[in-house]
Design a protein around this motif. Structure first.
Motif, PDB file in Angstrom:
ATOM      1  N   ASN A 173      13.467  -1.935   7.885  1.00 52.58           N
ATOM      2  CA  ASN A 173      12.950  -3.257   8.252  1.00 52.58           C
ATOM      3  C   ASN A 173      12.079  -3.197   9.282  1.00 52.58           C
ATOM      4  N   SER A 174      12.385  -2.285  10.331  1.00 56.71           N
ATOM      5  CA  SER A 174      11.583  -2.410  11.513  1.00 56.71           C
ATOM      6  C   SER A 174      10.071  -1.947  11.286  1.00 56.71           C
ATOM      7  N   LYS A 175       9.860  -1.124  10.352  1.00 59.16           N
ATOM      8  CA  LYS A 175       8.434  -0.504   9.917  1.00 59.16           C
ATOM      9  C   LYS A 175       8.115  -1.272   8.743  1.00 59.16           C
ATOM     10  N   ASN A 176       8.587  -2.141   8.225  1.00 60.43           N
ATOM     11  CA  ASN A 176       8.164  -2.893   6.928  1.00 60.43           C
ATOM     12  C   ASN A 176       7.812  -2.048   5.766  1.00 60.43           C
ATOM     13  N   ILE A 177       8.667  -1.040   5.605  1.00 65.47           N
ATOM     14  CA  ILE A 177       8.196   0.012   4.809  1.00 65.47           C
ATOM     15  C   ILE A 177       9.308   0.104   3.448  1.00 65.47           C
ATOM     16  N   ILE A 235       4.066   0.440   2.222  1.00 66.83           N
ATOM     17  CA  ILE A 235       3.874  -0.535   3.542  1.00 66.83           C
ATOM     18  C   ILE A 235       3.624  -1.903   3.029  1.00 66.83           C
ATOM     19  N   ALA A 236       4.347  -2.764   3.469  1.00 61.93           N
ATOM     20  CA  ALA A 236       4.198  -4.185   2.866  1.00 61.93           C
ATOM     21  C   ALA A 236       3.460  -4.863   4.223  1.00 61.93           C
ATOM     22  N   SER A 237       2.481  -5.788   3.990  1.00 64.07           N
ATOM     23  CA  SER A 237       1.903  -6.729   4.836  1.00 64.07           C
ATOM     24  C   SER A 237       1.954  -8.067   4.311  1.00 64.07           C
ATOM     25  N   GLY A 238       2.090  -9.179   5.258  1.00 66.39           N
ATOM     26  CA  GLY A 238       2.229 -10.533   4.740  1.00 66.39           C
ATOM     27  C   GLY A 238       3.350 -10.939   4.407  1.00 66.39           C
ATOM     28  N   VAL A 255       0.947  -1.081  -0.131  1.00 65.32           N
ATOM     29  CA  VAL A 255      -0.159   0.124  -0.115  1.00 65.32           C
ATOM     30  C   VAL A 255       0.917   1.338   0.271  1.00 65.32           C
ATOM     31  N   GLU A 256       0.684   2.027  -0.813  1.00 65.47           N
ATOM     32  CA  GLU A 256       1.464   3.388  -1.073  1.00 65.47           C
ATOM     33  C   GLU A 256       0.988   4.554  -0.561  1.00 65.47           C
ATOM     34  N   TRP A 307       2.299  -5.653  -6.365  1.00 70.41           N
ATOM     35  CA  TRP A 307       1.931  -4.619  -6.895  1.00 70.41           C
ATOM     36  C   TRP A 307       1.355  -3.574  -5.961  1.00 70.41           C
ATOM     37  N   ALA A 308       1.729  -2.525  -5.708  1.00 71.33           N
ATOM     38  CA  ALA A 308       0.844  -1.637  -4.898  1.00 71.33           C
ATOM     39  C   ALA A 308      -0.315  -0.628  -5.870  1.00 71.33           C
ATOM     40  N   GLN A 309      -1.141   0.085  -5.244  1.00 65.08           N
ATOM     41  CA  GLN A 309      -2.001   0.824  -6.208  1.00 65.08           C
ATOM     42  C   GLN A 309      -1.803   1.903  -7.112  1.00 65.08           C
ATOM     43  N   GLY A 310      -0.472   2.275  -6.834  1.00 59.94           N
ATOM     44  CA  GLY A 310       0.018   3.537  -7.849  1.00 59.94           C
ATOM     45  C   GLY A 310      -0.512   4.872  -7.041  1.00 59.94           C
ATOM     46  N   THR A 311       0.409   5.702  -7.064  1.00 62.73           N
ATOM     47  CA  THR A 311       0.416   7.139  -6.667  1.00 62.73           C
ATOM     48  C   THR A 311       0.837   8.349  -7.543  1.00 62.73           C
ATOM     49  N   GLN A 312      -0.152   9.341  -7.794  1.00 62.73           N
ATOM     50  CA  GLN A 312       0.299  10.257  -8.740  1.00 62.73           C
ATOM     51  C   GLN A 312       1.171  11.333  -8.384  1.00 62.73           C
TER      52      GLN A 312
END
Length: 127
Positions: free
Chosen positions: A76-80, A23-26, A5-6, A117-122
């Motif tokens: 790595n601590s925030k998974n970002i 942010i990554a999850s999973g 998620v971006e 893939w994340a959703q994309g951001t403009q």
């Protein structure tokens, strides 16, 4: 299940700065599942093009058009996964995507090799 998620896109003037976050999850950004992580951008009617990649080891690679202005990093601590963008130019205006792929899939700068893939951001840079 891996999700990305971006956040952080927006509008700035030439010479401005923005930071994109993903942010990554999973799975951990330090894991084999997200061995290859990268930022891509896409212009209208064009294929996605690589901006920067970072490997599990921390090795980074940049497209020549952004080298010295953009910086890719992982927390790595925030998974970002982050992309710091400085000295932005109008030609940097595009939709930016965070992507990741497991070890063994190749990754690199080829968008077709990426699985997640994340959703994309403009990002819009005005002159």
């Amino acid at each position: 299940q891996v999700q990305l998620v971006e956040s952080g896109g927006g509008s700035v003037q030439t010479g401005g700065s923005l930071t994109l976050s993903c942010i990554a999850s999973g799975a951990s950004v330090d894991s084999d599942e997200l061995y290859h992580m990268a930022w891509f951008r896409q212009y209208p009617g064009k294929d996605r093009e690589a901006v920067a990649q970072i490997l599990q080891s921390g090795y980074t690679e940049y497209d020549g058009s952004v080298k010295g202005r953009f910086s890719i990093s992982k927390d790595n601590s925030k998974n970002i996964l982050s992309l710091q963008m400085k000295n932005l130019k109008p030609e940097d205006s595009a939709i930016y995507y965070c992507a990741a792929s497991p070890w063994g899939t190749g990754g690199g700068l080829q968008w077709r090799r990426y699985r997640y893939w994340a959703q994309g951001t403009q990002v819009t840079v005005s002159s």
